[in-house]
Scaffold this motif. Structure first.
Motif, short mmCIF file in Angstrom:
data_model
loop_
_atom_site.label_atom_id
_atom_site.label_comp_id
_atom_site.label_asym_id
_atom_site.label_seq_id
_atom_site.Cartn_x
_atom_site.Cartn_y
_atom_site.Cartn_z
N THR A 74 9.49 3.04 2.11
CA THR A 74 8.62 1.97 1.62
C THR A 74 7.21 2.47 1.37
OG1 THR A 74 9.93 0.38 2.91
CG2 THR A 74 7.80 -0.37 2.09
N GLU A 75 6.73 3.39 2.22
CA GLU A 75 5.39 3.94 2.02
C GLU A 75 5.28 4.67 0.69
OE1 GLU A 75 4.01 4.61 6.70
OE2 GLU A 75 4.79 6.29 5.53
N ILE A 76 6.29 5.47 0.35
CA ILE A 76 6.28 6.20 -0.92
C ILE A 76 6.44 5.24 -2.09
CG2 ILE A 76 7.53 7.89 -2.33
CD1 ILE A 76 8.21 9.39 0.23
N LEU A 77 7.39 4.32 -1.98
CA LEU A 77 7.62 3.35 -3.04
C LEU A 77 6.37 2.51 -3.28
CD1 LEU A 77 9.66 1.99 -5.00
CD2 LEU A 77 10.26 0.44 -3.11
N TYR A 78 5.71 2.10 -2.20
CA TYR A 78 4.50 1.28 -2.33
C TYR A 78 3.39 2.07 -3.04
CZ TYR A 78 1.17 -2.40 -1.07
OH TYR A 78 0.25 -3.42 -1.12
N ALA A 79 3.26 3.35 -2.71
CA ALA A 79 2.19 4.16 -3.31
C ALA A 79 2.32 4.20 -4.83
CB ALA A 79 2.21 5.57 -2.73
N PHE A 80 3.52 4.50 -5.33
CA PHE A 80 3.69 4.61 -6.78
C PHE A 80 3.76 3.23 -7.46
CE2 PHE A 80 5.13 8.89 -5.52
CZ PHE A 80 4.30 9.62 -6.35
N THR A 81 4.22 2.23 -6.72
CA THR A 81 4.18 0.87 -7.25
C THR A 81 2.74 0.41 -7.42
OG1 THR A 81 6.28 0.31 -6.20
CG2 THR A 81 4.89 -1.52 -6.86
N SER A 82 1.93 0.64 -6.40
CA SER A 82 0.52 0.26 -6.43
C SER A 82 -0.22 1.01 -7.52
CB SER A 82 -0.13 0.53 -5.07
OG SER A 82 -1.49 0.21 -5.07
N ALA A 83 0.08 2.30 -7.68
CA ALA A 83 -0.60 3.10 -8.70
C ALA A 83 -0.20 2.65 -10.11
CB ALA A 83 -0.26 4.58 -8.50
N THR A 84 1.08 2.53 -10.35
CA THR A 84 1.55 2.17 -11.69
C THR A 84 1.16 0.74 -12.04
OG1 THR A 84 3.45 3.63 -11.29
CG2 THR A 84 3.56 2.18 -13.21
N GLY A 85 1.16 -0.15 -11.03
CA GLY A 85 0.75 -1.52 -11.25
C GLY A 85 -0.75 -1.70 -11.26
N ASN A 86 -1.50 -0.58 -11.10
CA ASN A 86 -2.96 -0.61 -11.10
C ASN A 86 -3.50 -1.56 -10.04
OD1 ASN A 86 -2.85 -0.43 -14.70
ND2 ASN A 86 -3.01 1.25 -13.25
N ASN A 87 -2.85 -1.52 -8.85
CA ASN A 87 -3.29 -2.37 -7.74
C ASN A 87 -4.28 -1.64 -6.85
OD1 ASN A 87 -2.77 -3.40 -4.70
ND2 ASN A 87 -2.49 -5.10 -6.13
N GLY A 88 -3.84 -0.53 -6.24
CA GLY A 88 -4.75 0.29 -5.45
C GLY A 88 -4.62 0.15 -3.96
#
Length: 576
Positions: free
Chosen positions: A466-480
């Protein structure tokens, strides 16, 4: 869950409803070049900017030229920010004498702020000088928010216009967004923050001697926090002046400052639904879109609040119930001055929007609470979303919903008088497919590469996934925002997340502008008895279903191996 917590939610939603309509009407007038009360103040400055920049404000652009101007503006801004970071030790306003930022980290940070992501793989107060924070980063907080708004308005113009090859002027759109909207509201919010105790100065950090240990020293970071904090929230940027972000008492000292912050996040995205209805001449459609956003937002908050209100099963002999002395539930990673209710509300809002600011640590949420905030981003952050990006992302789903409705009744789909053709659907599907390809692709590569993908992981098992998935989800979704158990300040994550942020922003903007250009060229057809109305509750239900089904089908396997599996194993008494 408590009555007090739900009353706080109701108060927040009520204030948002009261403010969004007047602001939405104001936005429509500003971005359509109509007269406003602020014109005497800003018109002369606007003309001066155009004259100094050599911009012909009367010349509109086709979607290709609009896209080119946007990409050039963003690329030049990225390079300038990278340079400022690298040479900040030679520049003024650096009272702590901080060195230049490492090349790879500077790249990741420049890409982050250019794309409205504000992913921070560093400790801001020990890495960035005051000048870098203000000139390099805060500049992007204004610029990236203006870019998102410009794209959204270009798409709305495309829906409204008929037989037109142009969708507006990019330079005019971002200039008016910054001058008429972002700057004045940011100044007002900054003043409110200062009134609540947020610092605003250029002083060097204070060195204090604790009373219990006079021989020791403590460095107290400070600086121009209030001004940075205001646009950080209003522009749905999210990058903190301090490492603890909005959990830090200098960024977010009181419940009132917390309320202002979460209100600022949704203020413009909610108002843009009114702007949509105003410009297209269908106010009911704007409210239908707002209703869809509100339904998903309320459901997400309810699940998060419920999950975080549950006691931690692995803590025995500890009172975890709500009382007058404590908020109860899972308080790990949360500030006592906010409690479970305000932490859950903040987390839901910041991940529904592309903000990423946090007043609690998402990595410490329960598996189900963490799954909701992750899912908010995986749905494309269309639940109000970022400034501008939330609206154009939602309109992509609107096009898909209308297309599906047309297929069900055997008619050519229509949207506000425009026939939806093959090119329009292709652009919408391209937008939808780019996001999971980037997220799942980079996540898979990281998991399969232990030497550089897993070496900085803080947890094993499903929580680590989940930590890895969240990192790239947050980056690609421009969340941060982040599940901070992953240490992302490595060459692999700085480079890969940098590319994920750029791709998640600009590879998805170009199809939106192409769709705008296509719709603008179409002629308008009058509604017929078989036309599917987009201003009724049935449309709202269909839109919500399309969003949820697309998100569930795309990411359900990954969620099952991450937070869902972690929740089931927690019930069995296993932690990671």
């Amino acid at each position: 869950m408590t009555t007090n917590g739900w009353l706080q939610f109701a108060l927040y939603f009520g204030v948002l409803l009261a403010l969004m309509r007047p602001l939405g009407i104001y936005l429509a007038r500003v971005l359509e070049g109509q007269k406003t009360f602020a014109d005497p103040l800003f018109r002369p400055l606007e003309k001066l900017i155009y004259r100094a920049s050599g911009i012909d404000s009367a010349k509109e652009m086709e979607w290709q030229h609009y896209s080119a101007a946007l990409l050039i503006f963003s690329f030049v801004s990225l390079v300038l920010t990278w340079v400022i970071e690298r040479i900040q030790n030679f520049l003024p306003l650096n009272p702590q004498h901080l060195p230049g930022v490492a090349s790879v980290l500077a790249w990741s940070t420049a890409a982050s702020f250019t794309t409205n992501t504000n992913w921070q793989a560093y400790v801001p107060e020990t890495t960035m000088s005051y000048l870098t924070q203000m000139l390099g980063l805060a500049y992007h907080n204004f610029g990236s928010a203006a870019v998102g708004t410009a794209v959204a308005i270009a798409l709305v113009r495309g829906i409204k216009r008929t037989n037109s090859k142009t969708i507006g002027n990019f330079w005019v759109d971002i200039t008016r967004t910054i001058l008429w909207v972002l700057l004045p509201i940011s100044i007002l919010i900054a003043v409110l923050f200062v009134a609540t105790g947020v610092p605003q100065n250029m002083n060097a950090y204070t060195v204090a001697h604790p009373l219990e240990s006079p021989a020791q020293t403590q460095t107290i970071a400070q600086g121009p926090v209030a001004s940075q904090e205001a646009i950080k929230m209003l522009g749905t940027n999210g990058g903190g002046f301090f490492n603890a972000n909005s959990a830090h008492p200098f960024e977010n000292p009181t419940p009132f400052s917390n309320f202002i912050q979460i209100l600022a996040i949704f203020l413009i995205p909610a108002a843009l639904t009114v702007t949509l209805g105003r410009i297209t001449g269908s106010p009911g459609h704007g409210w239908a879109v707002f209703a869809a956003m509100s339904l998903i937002f309320t459901a997400g908050f309810a699940v998060t609040y419920w999950a975080e209100s549950q006691p931690q099963l692995m803590l025995h002999g500890v009172a975890q119930h709500a009382s007058t002395q404590q908020s109860g539930g899972n308080m790990e990673g949360k500030e006592t001055r906010f409690g479970v209710a305000e932490s859950s509300l903040f987390a839901t809002i910041t991940t529904d929007a592309s903000c990423g600011a946090v007043n609690s640590m998402h990595d410490s949420f329960s598996p189900l609470g963490g799954m909701v905030v992750l899912t908010n981003i995986l749905l494309g952050e269309v639940v109000f979303g970022g400034v501008g990006s939330g609206l154009y992302g939602m309109l992509i789903f609107v096009v898909l919903a209308v297309f599906i409705a047309g297929l069900m009744v055997g008619r050519t789909p229509e949207y506000l008088g425009k026939k939806i053709g093959a090119f329009d659907v292709k652009m919408a599907m391209l937008y939808v497919l780019i996001f999971p390809i980037i997220v799942l692709g980079f996540s898979a590569v990281s998991i399969l590469a232990p030497q550089w993908g897993l070496s900085s992981l803080g947890n094993a098992g499903p929580h680590g996934l989940t930590e890895i998935l969240y990192a790239f989800t947050s980056a690609t979704g421009n969340n941060g925002s982040a599940f901070a158990g992953l240490s992302a300040n490595t060459d692999w994550y700085n480079i890969s997340i940098g590319f994920a942020m750029l791709a998640g922003r600009f590879l998805m903007i170009v199809p939106v502008l192409a769709l705008a250009g296509s719709l603008a060229q179409k002629k308008s057809v009058p509604p017929s008895p078989g036309t599917f109305p987009v201003n009724k509750p049935l449309f709202t239900v269909l839109l919500v279903c399309v969003i949820l089904i697309l998100g569930a089908l795309t990411f359900f396997p990954a969620l099952s191996l991450g937070p869902v599996l972690e929740h089931l194993q927690l019930q069995a008494g296993k932690l990671f």
